[in-house]
Design an enzyme around this catalytic site. Structure first.
Site, PDB file in Angstrom:
ATOM      1  CD  GLU A 231     -43.358  -2.052  12.821  1.00  0.00           C
ATOM      2  OE1 GLU A 231     -42.780  -3.149  12.671  1.00  0.00           O
ATOM      3  OE2 GLU A 231     -43.192  -1.332  13.822  1.00  0.00           O
TER       4      GLU A 231
ATOM      5  CG  ASP B 136     -36.302   4.309   9.673  1.00  0.00           C
ATOM      6  OD1 ASP B 136     -35.184   4.793   9.904  1.00  0.00           O
ATOM      7  OD2 ASP B 136     -36.611   3.157   9.987  1.00  0.00           O
TER       8      ASP B 136
ATOM      9  CG  ASP C 282     -41.705  -6.289  14.042  1.00  0.00           C
ATOM     10  OD1 ASP C 282     -40.635  -6.002  13.455  1.00  0.00           O
ATOM     11  OD2 ASP C 282     -42.647  -5.479  14.175  1.00  0.00           O
TER      12      ASP C 282
ATOM     13  CG  HIS D 242     -39.334  -3.562  11.647  1.00  0.00           C
ATOM     14  ND1 HIS D 242     -39.991  -3.211  12.804  1.00  0.00           N
ATOM     15  CD2 HIS D 242     -38.083  -3.076  11.799  1.00  0.00           C
ATOM     16  CE1 HIS D 242     -39.179  -2.539  13.593  1.00  0.00           C
ATOM     17  NE2 HIS D 242     -38.003  -2.456  13.003  1.00  0.00           N
TER      18      HIS D 242
END
Ligand code: GLP
Length: 260
Positions: free
Chosen positions: A143, A67, A136, A138
């Site tokens: 996400e 990413d 979270d 991910h």
């Protein structure tokens, strides 16, 4: 899925590096999937040490990063281009033309994302994908609620990820809110996955990813669907795992297990 629990960050990093080394030894033209974040730093340091001290050769290796932040140029200190160059690429002998990182400054994101997918395929697919995990749950920048079949695309970051990553920027307002990221489906296509996690801030995400239901709310849980995934965590990140004794038992019994 194999879960390996190590007492500390250094041991976690060394075990993860060893898996990458085995892949390169078996296939000197290996295609590596790279991750950013603070967690894989120890793994990269160990690979650099092996390159410098034990002649680990990357000259035929190709890499694809997961990413990049949208809007950050390659020389921006918080860009993943810069991170990878500083912490890994400038210390090993991967030919620059074999290094692939999503562009955060392309003028045409859909076309770039399609090209990135095609380039991975043209290189024969990813042999081993390194992954961290967000608090979270991910992987890469997939996400919560990302499709578990998603491919490389533009994503809007969650508030929690922006808060988590604000520590690297001078002010929260400077954290990009968009990123370009391999999809969960792209990641699951890799032939082998290694997910590393360290520290108590990751304990809940790890327990939900490893022992919870497969859900787009915790995109790391999708690795339960992969046939060759190894999760390597330190003691603190393992704190919420209910099957911990079994994972330790499996690991201890591994050397004596029948191979065929
Ligand atoms: C970012 C990256 C992820 C990484 C995560 C955790 O969101 N896109 O690939 O896993 O940060 O980073 P850290 O290891 O610093 O906790």
């Amino acid at each position: 899925m194999e879960v390996i629990i190590q007492q500390d960050y250094d041991q976690m990093s060394k075990i993860a590096a060893q898996i990458v080394v085995e892949v390169i030894n078996a296939k000197p033209t290996a295609v590596l999937g790279m991750a950013t974040g603070s967690t894989p730093l120890g793994l990269y340091q160990e690979l650099v040490r092996l390159h410098k001290e034990e002649q680990l050769d990357f000259s035929r290796v190709t890499t694809f990063n997961l990413d990049e932040y949208v809007g950050l140029g390659v020389n921006h200190p918080q860009s993943y281009h810069y991170f990878m160059h500083e912490h890994f690429f400038k210390h090993v002998n991967i030919p620059p033309h074999n290094i692939n990182i999503p562009s955060g400054t392309t003028s045409n994101y859909p076309a770039f994302c399609q090209w990135y997918e095609e380039r991975i395929a043209d290189c024969g697919g990813i042999d081993v994908q390194i992954l961290g995990i967000g608090s979270d749950g991910h992987i890469a920048f997939n996400e919560p609620t990302s499709s578990l079949s998603s491919r490389t695309r533009l994503k809007t970051l969650s508030k929690q990820t922006i808060d988590d990553n604000a520590r690297f920027f001078e002010q929260r307002e400077s954290v990009p809110i968009y990123a370009i990221t391999m999809g969960v489906g792209t990641i699951l296509d890799a032939r082998k996955l290694i997910l590393v996690a360290s520290g108590k801030a990751k304990a809940e995400a790890i327990s939900r990813a490893v022992e919870g239901p497969v859900t787009s709310m915790i995109t790391a849980s999708a690795i339960q669907m992969h046939r060759d995934a190894t999760v390597i965590v330190d003691d603190e990140a393992a704190a919420d795992l209910t099957m911990r004794d079994y994972y330790d038992f499996i690991y201890a019994a591994k050397p004596a297990a029948p191979r065929f």
